[in-house]
Write an enzyme that holds these catalytic residues in place. Structure first.
Site, PDB file in Angstrom:
ATOM      1  N   GLU A 222       0.857  -1.183   0.000  1.00 33.39           N
ATOM      2  CA  GLU A 222       0.000   0.000   0.000  1.00 33.39           C
ATOM      3  C   GLU A 222       0.895   1.235   0.000  1.00 33.39           C
ATOM      4  O   GLU A 222       1.934   1.255   0.668  1.00 33.39           O
ATOM      5  CB  GLU A 222      -0.897   0.015   1.236  1.00 33.39           C
ATOM      6  CG  GLU A 222      -1.761  -1.222   1.403  1.00 33.39           C
ATOM      7  CD  GLU A 222      -2.361  -1.315   2.792  1.00 33.39           C
ATOM      8  OE1 GLU A 222      -3.079  -0.378   3.184  1.00 33.39           O
ATOM      9  OE2 GLU A 222      -2.100  -2.310   3.487  1.00 33.39           O
TER      10      GLU A 222
ATOM     11  N   LYS B 146       2.410   4.570   1.133  1.00 31.94           N
ATOM     12  CA  LYS B 146       2.525   5.168   2.463  1.00 31.94           C
ATOM     13  C   LYS B 146       2.145   6.647   2.367  1.00 31.94           C
ATOM     14  O   LYS B 146       2.899   7.453   1.833  1.00 31.94           O
ATOM     15  CB  LYS B 146       3.940   5.008   3.002  1.00 31.94           C
ATOM     16  CG  LYS B 146       4.102   5.471   4.445  1.00 31.94           C
ATOM     17  CD  LYS B 146       5.510   5.171   4.935  1.00 31.94           C
ATOM     18  CE  LYS B 146       5.647   5.629   6.383  1.00 31.94           C
ATOM     19  NZ  LYS B 146       5.485   7.087   6.528  1.00 31.94           N
TER      20      LYS B 146
ATOM     21  N   CYS C  61      26.427  24.603  32.855  1.00 28.17           N
ATOM     22  CA  CYS C  61      26.324  25.298  31.569  1.00 28.17           C
ATOM     23  C   CYS C  61      24.869  25.658  31.295  1.00 28.17           C
ATOM     24  O   CYS C  61      23.982  24.788  31.398  1.00 28.17           O
ATOM     25  CB  CYS C  61      26.867  24.416  30.454  1.00 28.17           C
ATOM     26  SG  CYS C  61      26.632  25.114  28.806  1.00 28.17           S
TER      27      CYS C  61
ATOM     28  N   CYS D  72      29.062  28.701  27.889  1.00 23.97           N
ATOM     29  CA  CYS D  72      29.632  28.978  29.225  1.00 23.97           C
ATOM     30  C   CYS D  72      31.138  29.206  29.201  1.00 23.97           C
ATOM     31  O   CYS D  72      31.749  29.453  30.246  1.00 23.97           O
ATOM     32  CB  CYS D  72      29.302  27.823  30.175  1.00 23.97           C
ATOM     33  SG  CYS D  72      30.129  26.261  29.746  1.00 23.97           S
TER      34      CYS D  72
ATOM     35  N   TYR E 222      -6.745   1.756   6.423  1.00 23.78           N
ATOM     36  CA  TYR E 222      -5.826   0.686   6.034  1.00 23.78           C
ATOM     37  C   TYR E 222      -5.764  -0.487   7.000  1.00 23.78           C
ATOM     38  O   TYR E 222      -5.114  -1.500   6.709  1.00 23.78           O
ATOM     39  CB  TYR E 222      -4.413   1.231   5.790  1.00 23.78           C
ATOM     40  CG  TYR E 222      -3.798   2.029   6.916  1.00 23.78           C
ATOM     41  CD1 TYR E 222      -3.490   1.456   8.145  1.00 23.78           C
ATOM     42  CD2 TYR E 222      -3.486   3.381   6.744  1.00 23.78           C
ATOM     43  CE1 TYR E 222      -2.896   2.184   9.155  1.00 23.78           C
ATOM     44  CE2 TYR E 222      -2.894   4.125   7.747  1.00 23.78           C
ATOM     45  CZ  TYR E 222      -2.602   3.523   8.953  1.00 23.78           C
ATOM     46  OH  TYR E 222      -2.030   4.248   9.955  1.00 23.78           O
TER      47      TYR E 222
ATOM     48  N   CYS F 157      30.575  19.586  26.234  1.00 25.40           N
ATOM     49  CA  CYS F 157      30.778  20.487  27.368  1.00 25.40           C
ATOM     50  C   CYS F 157      30.457  19.672  28.615  1.00 25.40           C
ATOM     51  O   CYS F 157      29.388  19.055  28.700  1.00 25.40           O
ATOM     52  CB  CYS F 157      29.858  21.700  27.272  1.00 25.40           C
ATOM     53  SG  CYS F 157      29.927  22.772  28.737  1.00 25.40           S
TER      54      CYS F 157
ATOM     55  N   LYS G 130      10.953   2.933   2.133  1.00 26.47           N
ATOM     56  CA  LYS G 130      10.946   4.361   1.870  1.00 26.47           C
ATOM     57  C   LYS G 130      11.725   4.705   0.597  1.00 26.47           C
ATOM     58  O   LYS G 130      12.760   4.111   0.294  1.00 26.47           O
ATOM     59  CB  LYS G 130      11.565   5.121   3.053  1.00 26.47           C
ATOM     60  CG  LYS G 130      10.894   4.865   4.397  1.00 26.47           C
ATOM     61  CD  LYS G 130       9.529   5.474   4.482  1.00 26.47           C
ATOM     62  CE  LYS G 130       9.582   6.962   4.718  1.00 26.47           C
ATOM     63  NZ  LYS G 130      10.044   7.360   6.043  1.00 26.47           N
TER      64      LYS G 130
ATOM     65  N   CYS H  80      33.198  26.115  25.033  1.00 23.59           N
ATOM     66  CA  CYS H  80      31.743  26.107  24.895  1.00 23.59           C
ATOM     67  C   CYS H  80      31.230  27.512  24.564  1.00 23.59           C
ATOM     68  O   CYS H  80      31.581  28.476  25.268  1.00 23.59           O
ATOM     69  CB  CYS H  80      31.099  25.608  26.184  1.00 23.59           C
ATOM     70  SG  CYS H  80      29.289  25.678  26.167  1.00 23.59           S
TER      71      CYS H  80
ATOM     72  N   ASP I  37       1.502  10.431   3.443  1.00 21.21           N
ATOM     73  CA  ASP I  37       2.192  11.360   4.331  1.00 21.21           C
ATOM     74  C   ASP I  37       1.155  12.236   5.038  1.00 21.21           C
ATOM     75  O   ASP I  37       0.810  13.323   4.570  1.00 21.21           O
ATOM     76  CB  ASP I  37       3.150  12.223   3.512  1.00 21.21           C
ATOM     77  CG  ASP I  37       4.312  12.737   4.351  1.00 21.21           C
ATOM     78  OD1 ASP I  37       4.471  12.271   5.484  1.00 21.21           O
ATOM     79  OD2 ASP I  37       5.058  13.601   3.862  1.00 21.21           O
TER      80      ASP I  37
END
Length: 679
Positions: free
Chosen positions: A116, A118, A439, A419, A228, A434, A322, A416, A120
């Protein structure tokens, strides 16, 4: 005024005519009457129902759109879990899936696949009682979803009353709600004319439409629906009672009941035929009036489906094949880094906006420094991007022949950006981190995760409020949320006393969330909501979990080596131990509530703490009813048989679980024996 038998007959006849006309128009695409005739019959029925309101029923064609907008949507538990599908992105992965299920199946010589398209859109679960639509629920997390019945009723390809002479007491239909492409374009044109933000793609527009509180808005947007899956209560395998033994028969049954079923389905006798079907739609799908991103492949026979069962996440008997993600070229304008709640520093490419698989993309993940080196990506480069799994944009490759002069290789930052702490990259990892637990980025991510729907579900504590709380130094950890004061919160930008009060009330209400949600909310690496539930079921309090060895953790079915190591290490960190103690003091739940039947008078030692598996069709109880009875008595119910299973409750057509239980020496119970044990 008295409703005479003649009026009742006239109303029944009008409803029947309108339902047949609607089915012919919306499902069969073959109108049997002119619009003007339909409108006149509809008006006649409407006039009669206005004159005699006592004759109005929920399945009347006039009752599709509610007059009063919903105040909110309630979360409800699915009658049957709505599992997602495993994905295959090429023929090799599809072949591996086939080999996997064939190893698990026994005595299978003949089989077929149903293919079937698919769609969306947004998955829905529809419940019918005695043929009448009573509930429509979104997929949610697969276990619970939102009750949007009022909106579901507006979708013309969802019948309010099934075309069945003797409908079963309970029947459930699964399917996909979606927006046709022409409708989507019209909606966006209208929004643009009104100065409103455009929907990114039909999928987002469909999901947003289904969550509108006013069903009149939903009706105006003209959602469509492909059915379905069919479940007749009780679930597999008693579909045979309705004369439906296969998925192919189910689709025909759904169509005869009044549903729109995708016409491009195909019954295939081999994986070669499946692949040919898949290839044939690779280009044809772009001519369809709706979006599709692949093919759903299901084993046709329900008995075989039942034998294979489910993993924790997916049915073993189905897979989504897919299509390759759509690709598009664009130019890298900048490379930045984001710091996540675990301290992971992820580089991101900021690009010229480009349309990709129905959405506008401006950023794409570069994963880590190894991936940057592999791509040799630089600011100014022309790159090809795609959506991995058609969800997350990523850079596929660089086009060096289009590279501007004087570009320089990108280097990950040494400190970082949030921080300024020095970043580290553990030897065994490809991720730069980090490690400063103070942070702001880590705190921000932890708080947002803690408040998320699947965790503590704190309404009103979104990213904007979290940022304000951190900037104002009101919060430096999760525990600080529970000492916030209304007057201090009310002083924040765009907050007031009422909104501050609502937020504090929502935070306090989160103390009642169960132990499994708290575990998930702590944000332990690799521990998702499903794994958190498994841990809570097998280690009923935080003390037993903290004392568990890595071996103990790995012994839990569904908890692998990586998850076990992560949980073990997280619980040994002093700062995390202090956080748990702080949260316990303010009233968070760190143990699984056991049924009331655990006192001396009611304690049933044969049930409390024991693990049950239910399989097959029980004579009188539904599976959920049996599960509730066991849990109320202090037992627990799992979905698969293992060495830790104490009892197998077996009904008709028990299948492979019964075989495995016998191999492991698990005690078998009939329904009658189960009830005796519980009493």
């Amino acid at each position: 005024m008295t409703v005479t038998p003649e009026i009742q007959q006239q109303v029944a006849q009008l409803r029947s005519q309108l339902q047949k006309a609607g089915y012919a128009y919306y499902v069969l695409d073959n109108p049997i009457m002119e619009d003007a005739v339909y409108d006149r019959l509809y008006r006649q029925l409407q006039d009669l129902e206005t004159q005699y309101p006592e004759i109005i029923t929920t399945d009347s064609p006039t009752q599709r759109v509610g007059d009063i907008p919903a105040a909110q949507f309630n979360s409800v538990k699915h009658n049957i879990p709505l599992y997602s599908l495993e994905n295959a992105f090429n023929q090799q992965e599809l072949s591996k899936w086939e080999q996997k299920w064939q190893k698990l199946a026994t005595d299978v010589t003949e089989y077929a696949y149903v293919c079937e398209l698919k769609i969306d859109g947004s998955a829905l679960a529809l419940t019918y009682e005695n043929g009448i639509l009573v509930r429509g629920v979104t997929r949610g997390d697969g276990v619970t979803g939102e009750d949007i019945t009022q909106n579901v009723r507006t979708i013309r390809t969802i019948p309010l009353k099934l075309n069945l002479d003797n409908p079963p007491p309970v029947l459930e239909v699964r399917g996909e709600a979606f927006l046709p492409l022409d409708v989507f374009d019209t909606i966006n044109q209208e929004r643009e004319a009104q100065g409103e933000a455009l929907f990114a793609n039909p999928r987002n527009a469909a999901a947003g439409t289904l969550r509108q509180l006013d069903s009149k808005v939903v009706a105006k947007r003209k959602l469509n629906f492909f059915a379905y899956t069919l479940h007749i209560d009780p679930p597999h395998p008693p579909l045979t009672k309705g004369g439906v033994h296969t998925q192919w028969e189910s689709l025909a049954k759904l169509q005869s009941m009044g549903f729109l079923v995708n016409p491009h389905r195909k019954l295939c006798n081999s994986l070669t035929e499946v692949e040919a079907y898949f290839d044939s739609w690779d280009t044809q799908r772009h001519k369809l009036p709706y979006m599709t991103d692949g093919v759903v492949v299901k084993l046709d026979n329900y008995a075989l489906q039942q034998q294979l069962g489910f993993t924790q996440k997916f049915p073993r008997w189905a897979i989504a094949f897919k299509y390759p993600a759509e690709e598009a070229p664009t130019i890298v304008k900048d490379i930045i880094v984001n710091v996540g709640r675990t301290g992971a520093v992820t580089p991101m490419a900021v690009m010229q906006p480009v349309q990709l698989a129905g959405t506008t993309v401006q950023r794409a993940t570069l994963h880590n420094s190894d991936r940057i080196s592999e791509l040799d990506i630089r600011i100014g480069d022309t790159v090809v991007i795609r959506k991995a799994g058609e969800i997350i944009p990523e850079v596929l490759r660089v086009l060096p022949e289009l590279r501007p002069q004087n570009t320089v290789a990108y280097q990950m930052p040494s400190h970082c950006p949030e921080c300024n702490s020095e970043l580290v990259r553990p030897q065994e990892e490809s991720v730069t981190r980090c490690v400063n637990i103070s942070c702001p980025a880590i705190i921000r991510g932890s708080l947002i995760h803690w408040a998320s729907r699947d965790a503590l579900d704190i309404r009103g504590l979104g990213e904007r409020i979290v940022i304000l709380l951190i900037k104002s130094n009101l919060v430096t950890s999760i525990a600080d949320l529970y000492s916030l004061q209304i007057d201090k919160v009310a002083e924040l930008e765009r907050m007031a006393h009422r909104s501050a009060t609502n937020l504090i009330n929502a935070i306090n209400a989160s103390k009642n969330q169960p132990y499994a949600r708290v575990l998930y909310g702590l944000g332990i690496r690799y521990v998702g909501s499903v794994n958190a539930k498994l841990l809570a079921e097998n280690f009923p309090d935080i003390e037993s979990l903290s004392q568990a060895s890595i071996y103990d953790l790995e012994a839990v079915y569904g908890i692998g080596e990586e998850i076990a190591a992560s949980v073990f290490q997280w619980l040994k960190i002093p700062a995390n131990q202090e956080l748990i103690e702080s949260l316990k003091k303010v009233g968070l739940q760190f143990k699984t509530e056991i049924s009331n039947k655990t006192d001396d008078s009611n304690n049933n030692s044969a049930v409390v703490g024991k693990t049950f598996v239910i399989t097959g069709t029980l004579p009188t109880l539904k599976r959920n009813e049996a599960k509730d009875l066991i849990e109320q008595a202090g037992g627990k119910v799992t979905g698969s048989v293992s060495k830790k299973t104490d009892y197998l409750v077996a009904g008709e057509n028990a299948g492979s679980k019964l075989t495995k239980a016998r191999d492991l020496g698990v005690i078998e119970l009939t329904e009658e024996q189960l009830l005796e044990l519980l009493n």
